[in-house]
Design a protein around this motif. Sequence first.
Motif, PDB file in Angstrom:
ATOM      1  N   ALA A 292       0.852  -1.190   0.000  1.00 28.51           N
ATOM      2  CA  ALA A 292       0.000   0.000   0.000  1.00 28.51           C
ATOM      3  C   ALA A 292       0.886   1.237   0.000  1.00 28.51           C
ATOM      4  N   PRO A 293       1.235   1.756  -1.180  1.00 32.31           N
ATOM      5  CA  PRO A 293       2.132   2.906  -1.232  1.00 32.31           C
ATOM      6  C   PRO A 293       1.526   4.174  -0.617  1.00 32.31           C
ATOM      7  N   ASN A 294       0.180   4.240  -0.597  1.00 42.87           N
ATOM      8  CA  ASN A 294      -0.492   5.377   0.024  1.00 42.87           C
ATOM      9  C   ASN A 294      -1.862   4.920   0.518  1.00 42.87           C
ATOM     10  N   ASP A 295      -2.655   5.845   1.009  1.00 44.79           N
ATOM     11  CA  ASP A 295      -3.946   5.506   1.593  1.00 44.79           C
ATOM     12  C   ASP A 295      -4.992   5.141   0.549  1.00 44.79           C
ATOM     13  N   ARG A 296      -4.697   5.357  -0.728  1.00 44.19           N
ATOM     14  CA  ARG A 296      -5.706   5.130  -1.764  1.00 44.19           C
ATOM     15  C   ARG A 296      -5.502   3.829  -2.542  1.00 44.19           C
ATOM     16  N   ILE A 297      -4.339   3.254  -2.468  1.00 46.57           N
ATOM     17  CA  ILE A 297      -4.029   2.069  -3.282  1.00 46.57           C
ATOM     18  C   ILE A 297      -3.588   0.926  -2.375  1.00 46.57           C
ATOM     19  N   GLU A 298      -4.140  -0.266  -2.637  1.00 44.75           N
ATOM     20  CA  GLU A 298      -3.727  -1.470  -1.926  1.00 44.75           C
ATOM     21  C   GLU A 298      -3.663  -2.625  -2.916  1.00 44.75           C
ATOM     22  N   ALA A 299      -2.503  -3.247  -3.021  1.00 44.57           N
ATOM     23  CA  ALA A 299      -2.294  -4.366  -3.946  1.00 44.57           C
ATOM     24  C   ALA A 299      -2.009  -5.637  -3.147  1.00 44.57           C
ATOM     25  N   THR A 300      -2.597  -6.759  -3.581  1.00 42.50           N
ATOM     26  CA  THR A 300      -2.419  -8.042  -2.899  1.00 42.50           C
ATOM     27  C   THR A 300      -2.088  -9.109  -3.919  1.00 42.50           C
ATOM     28  N   LEU A 301      -1.018  -9.849  -3.664  1.00 45.84           N
ATOM     29  CA  LEU A 301      -0.630 -11.001  -4.470  1.00 45.84           C
ATOM     30  C   LEU A 301      -0.638 -12.223  -3.566  1.00 45.84           C
ATOM     31  N   ASP A 302      -1.336 -13.275  -3.973  1.00 41.61           N
ATOM     32  CA  ASP A 302      -1.429 -14.455  -3.103  1.00 41.61           C
ATOM     33  C   ASP A 302      -1.273 -15.731  -3.904  1.00 41.61           C
ATOM     34  N   ASN A 357      -3.767 -28.959  -5.998  1.00 37.21           N
ATOM     35  CA  ASN A 357      -4.536 -27.736  -6.216  1.00 37.21           C
ATOM     36  C   ASN A 357      -3.623 -26.525  -6.051  1.00 37.21           C
ATOM     37  N   ASP A 358      -3.640 -25.643  -7.041  1.00 32.15           N
ATOM     38  CA  ASP A 358      -2.813 -24.443  -7.008  1.00 32.15           C
ATOM     39  C   ASP A 358      -3.621 -23.248  -7.479  1.00 32.15           C
ATOM     40  N   SER A 359      -3.453 -22.138  -6.795  1.00 30.56           N
ATOM     41  CA  SER A 359      -4.169 -20.915  -7.180  1.00 30.56           C
ATOM     42  C   SER A 359      -3.257 -19.725  -6.964  1.00 30.56           C
ATOM     43  N   ILE A 360      -3.153 -18.881  -7.980  1.00 28.66           N
ATOM     44  CA  ILE A 360      -2.416 -17.637  -7.846  1.00 28.66           C
ATOM     45  C   ILE A 360      -3.356 -16.496  -8.226  1.00 28.66           C
ATOM     46  N   GLY A 361      -3.359 -15.452  -7.415  1.00 21.17           N
ATOM     47  CA  GLY A 361      -4.291 -14.358  -7.653  1.00 21.17           C
ATOM     48  C   GLY A 361      -3.675 -13.006  -7.349  1.00 21.17           C
ATOM     49  N   PHE A 362      -4.261 -11.993  -7.965  1.00 20.32           N
ATOM     50  CA  PHE A 362      -3.818 -10.613  -7.750  1.00 20.32           C
ATOM     51  C   PHE A 362      -5.057  -9.737  -7.589  1.00 20.32           C
ATOM     52  N   ASN A 363      -5.006  -8.837  -6.596  1.00 23.31           N
ATOM     53  CA  ASN A 363      -6.117  -7.936  -6.336  1.00 23.31           C
ATOM     54  C   ASN A 363      -5.585  -6.523  -6.159  1.00 23.31           C
ATOM     55  N   LEU A 364      -6.257  -5.569  -6.805  1.00 23.60           N
ATOM     56  CA  LEU A 364      -5.871  -4.163  -6.695  1.00 23.60           C
ATOM     57  C   LEU A 364      -7.089  -3.346  -6.306  1.00 23.60           C
ATOM     58  N   LYS A 365      -6.969  -2.598  -5.214  1.00 25.71           N
ATOM     59  CA  LYS A 365      -8.035  -1.707  -4.757  1.00 25.71           C
ATOM     60  C   LYS A 365      -7.556  -0.258  -4.899  1.00 25.71           C
ATOM     61  N   TRP A 366      -8.432   0.577  -5.421  1.00 23.80           N
ATOM     62  CA  TRP A 366      -8.072   1.975  -5.654  1.00 23.80           C
ATOM     63  C   TRP A 366      -9.245   2.866  -5.257  1.00 23.80           C
ATOM     64  N   GLN A 367      -8.974   3.738  -4.316  1.00 24.40           N
ATOM     65  CA  GLN A 367      -9.965   4.752  -3.970  1.00 24.40           C
ATOM     66  C   GLN A 367      -9.750   5.926  -4.916  1.00 24.40           C
ATOM     67  N   ALA A 368     -10.512   5.888  -6.025  1.00 21.06           N
ATOM     68  CA  ALA A 368     -10.298   6.874  -7.086  1.00 21.06           C
ATOM     69  C   ALA A 368     -10.650   8.281  -6.635  1.00 21.06           C
ATOM     70  N   LEU A 372     -15.721   7.266  -4.804  1.00 20.79           N
ATOM     71  CA  LEU A 372     -15.634   6.152  -5.740  1.00 20.79           C
ATOM     72  C   LEU A 372     -14.493   5.212  -5.384  1.00 20.79           C
ATOM     73  N   ASN A 373     -14.824   3.916  -5.178  1.00 22.74           N
ATOM     74  CA  ASN A 373     -13.840   2.872  -4.927  1.00 22.74           C
ATOM     75  C   ASN A 373     -13.907   1.842  -6.050  1.00 22.74           C
ATOM     76  N   LEU A 374     -12.736   1.496  -6.586  1.00 26.00           N
ATOM     77  CA  LEU A 374     -12.642   0.524  -7.665  1.00 26.00           C
ATOM     78  C   LEU A 374     -11.727  -0.618  -7.247  1.00 26.00           C
ATOM     79  N   SER A 375     -11.997  -1.802  -7.793  1.00 27.17           N
ATOM     80  CA  SER A 375     -11.121  -2.941  -7.511  1.00 27.17           C
ATOM     81  C   SER A 375     -11.053  -3.843  -8.736  1.00 27.17           C
ATOM     82  N   PHE A 376      -9.911  -4.491  -8.879  1.00 26.21           N
ATOM     83  CA  PHE A 376      -9.690  -5.457  -9.955  1.00 26.21           C
ATOM     84  C   PHE A 376      -9.115  -6.711  -9.339  1.00 26.21           C
ATOM     85  N   ASP A 377      -9.666  -7.871  -9.727  1.00 25.51           N
ATOM     86  CA  ASP A 377      -9.216  -9.140  -9.162  1.00 25.51           C
ATOM     87  C   ASP A 377      -9.064 -10.160 -10.280  1.00 25.51           C
ATOM     88  N   ILE A 378      -7.969 -10.907 -10.254  1.00 27.57           N
ATOM     89  CA  ILE A 378      -7.710 -11.946 -11.239  1.00 27.57           C
ATOM     90  C   ILE A 378      -7.117 -13.151 -10.523  1.00 27.57           C
TER      91      ILE A 378
END
Length: 924
Positions: A292-302, A357-368, A372-378
């Motif tokens: 989380a480089p700042n209060d508006r962006i949070e990235a998660t890799l799992d 069983n294997d799962s890799i995922g990435f999630n990005l949350k952005w308080q635009a 307005l809050n946006l998120s992307f998950d793959i």
Amino acid sequence: MSNTKFKLNAICMAMLVSSASVYAQQTPANADESDVEVINVTGIRSALSKSASIKQESSGVVDAISAEDIGKLPDTNLAESLQRISGVSIDRANNEGNKVTVRGFGPDFNLVTLNGRQMPNSCALQSAGVSRSFNFREIASESVSGVSVFKTGKANVASGGIGATIDISTAKPFDYDGFKAFASAKGVYDTSVETGSNITPEISGMISQTFADGKFGVLLSASHSERDSGRDRVGTSSGWVRNRANPDGVDASAINSTNNPTGAYWVPWTPEIERFDTERERQNAQLVLQFAPNDRIEATLDYTLSRFEETSYTNKQAFWFDNPTGVADENGTLVNISNVNDELNFWAWERYEKKENDSIGFNLKWQATEALNLSFDIHDSTSHSNPDGQTAETLANLKNPPGSVSLIAADFSGEIPSITVDDSGLPGGAYNPDNIVSDLYQLRGYEMKNNIKQYQFNGKWDNLEDGALAAINFGVMYTDYQVDTYLSERFSFVDIPLDDLGLTFSPLGNFADQFSGASNLFPFIPKYDASRFVDIVKDQGLFLAPDVTTNGVNEETTALYVSFDFRTEFNHYPIDLNVGVRYEDTDVSAYSVQPGIIALNYRHAEELRPFFDTTATAQELDGSYTRILPNLDFSMELTEDVKTRFSYSRTLARAGISAMFPATRIDARPEGPFNASQGNPNLLPITSDNFDISLEWYDNDGSYASVGYFKKFVENFIGAGVEQRAINDVNGNPLRDPSINPRPGCPDSSDTPNPDCLSQASDPIVMFDVSTPDNLQNREVDGWEFNAQYMFADTGFGAVANYTLVDSDEAFDPYDFDQTIALTGLSDSGNLVGFYENEKLQVRVAYNWRDEFLLALGTEPTFTEAYGQWDLSVNYEINETFTVYVDGLNLTDETVRRHGRFDQQLISAEQYGPRFSFGISGKW
């Protein structure tokens, strides 16, 4: 496998030394986070209070379970924790919860997600079929922080569950402030073990740390468990068959012609006893990185990993009713059956299943913006069964020489059958190895790979101004679901020497002694290895090449949704309203690759086997559909403590995977039955219009009571449409029966078919009963859910009770022989939990009960009888760091019994024994 196991064991042991774990209640990645109140306290009472808060604050009908402490759910198995929720029942395998039923809808009607993501599933055992349903035995409960059960549909929750969508939550490093850790080690004592270790280990741990003023976080969790277990089973193979015996040998005088006007009667293929000895290993691990480089962006890799390996060794004693005679009861069940001049059968089985069983995922949350809050998950997730192509099922059979046993008989009037064997005509008896010869072997199983790629974009706009509109939620999801299976089958009758097989016989002892009549079973059970039998077959040069079929299904679904949250008042009563709609478009393609059938081969007196071409051909079929899924959730606070709610939603469950394979399968015997099946990828999804209304009371100490009524109108139930028709060979000609007028030298079981034993133009055409799944009927299901949770002031005592009543507009009619659709899993259920806790001690006693339910509906039904189980949990906190605990499951050694159309038609009676675990955990 060994390398993976070594790494996971090393991780777990390191955590036990350095510590590890963390706990938090999560919400699904695509659910409204404002629905959940987070309470960071521990203990039974706090976990129940947290679950009550989730239920109270959520829109729609949502129930939850929460970890009582870091790494501790209420039960040692995730499915067994879920069964404490009203309306949720479980299926057990090997005395362990593995799949769930919600509001009468079985496992394939419920969607299970992990952190809001749909997870793949695979299975190596052909007998288990290809299921979309997640198996809870593959995930350790210590790695789970909470589970939410969405009983009503929401536009922003992934589709796929008519009964419920069940979301499993795991922890992330930003859930904690700084360093958190947990470690646990326990031994599991299984009273059912005869072969293996009575006590097996389970270790788990979790460690989380944040760095750089909370801008970066790392969490690592891992677990390793082993379990040895045993099971006694008394039952029948292939169920009960209607009108199979020669009617001249059936005494039908007692049949009630009012209920059974056609005088139908039922005969089993076999009575049998089986002993299972099972070994299992399971590893779970998860690595989560957050930035989380700042209060508006949070990235998660799992990255999430699970490894599951299970081997079961089985020996079975049985006999086969080839020419049965008997006496029918008033329903038509032949309860007293006999067969003269036959033989005993001595079986050995090995079942092997390995899953990666294997799962890799990435999630990005952005308080635009502020509103307005946006998120992307793959995520890209794969489940692979028997990835090295290992055989899933190996079985062998021995027998006495045909006709050498004077009489075999079984009386099914009791809880389990009473067996009679007259082997006086055999010198030394039927169990003398000199009187036993080889019969057959079979190898079969899937290598299956299921991959899911899923992309989600979600947004939420909050209204920062005054007004009834509180928020707008919107999003898009794309799911690519791919299943590929490689089915291999070998089957042959053989005549081989048995000198090196190592065949012995063991007395039954206390086998199945919890059932009345256990002393009247067979006197012995055989002991030998199926794999050793197959080795001898190979040494004799009799090992056949496999019949191979490759099947696959690909589903691509694009979904769009929008929903609106309103908060207002009506006559000073606070009102919450959520209105949404979800649009889904799905394209389906399915394929099968298998050799074409040249002819039927009269290979054995009990077998007509397809003789295949050497060239495999592909068959492809396509389908598509679109669906609109609206929802409306309304709740009103009548007082500060009393709330009423109403919900409407449309949900769907997609067709089973194996129902869509185009491949044609044939199962034929001389003189019948002649059965065949073919899949249908153009099946429509099962849809349900759901209505819920409830009245709920909440107290601020975690106590609550609620009563709710639900009604479901379900369309497009999938059943087996049966059509009698011919099946063509590779040249377009109908298959013919070479056994009707057998030619000299037939049947012939040699590896190279005798041409005279193959279908010829002069043979009669076979009319097969071809079963093809289709959308056939609609159903209505309704029920009541009663919940009560009460904390007895500051005494430390508390209790939880719930009961669910479920009903359908069309129950199964045992005298309707044309019924092809029935709702499996439909049953009433209830829970009673009492607990006490203080600063040091926690004690919980729990009873779970489930009424009789229809487990499966094939040609003949299978019912699981009512079952209740007592469990116990005791925890003692030594100090702020360490806790010791003891858990007991199935304390009273309850048994499971399944029957066919009527109670006397025993399918399976199983005995497991109690299981206990004891251990120590630490948190830092």
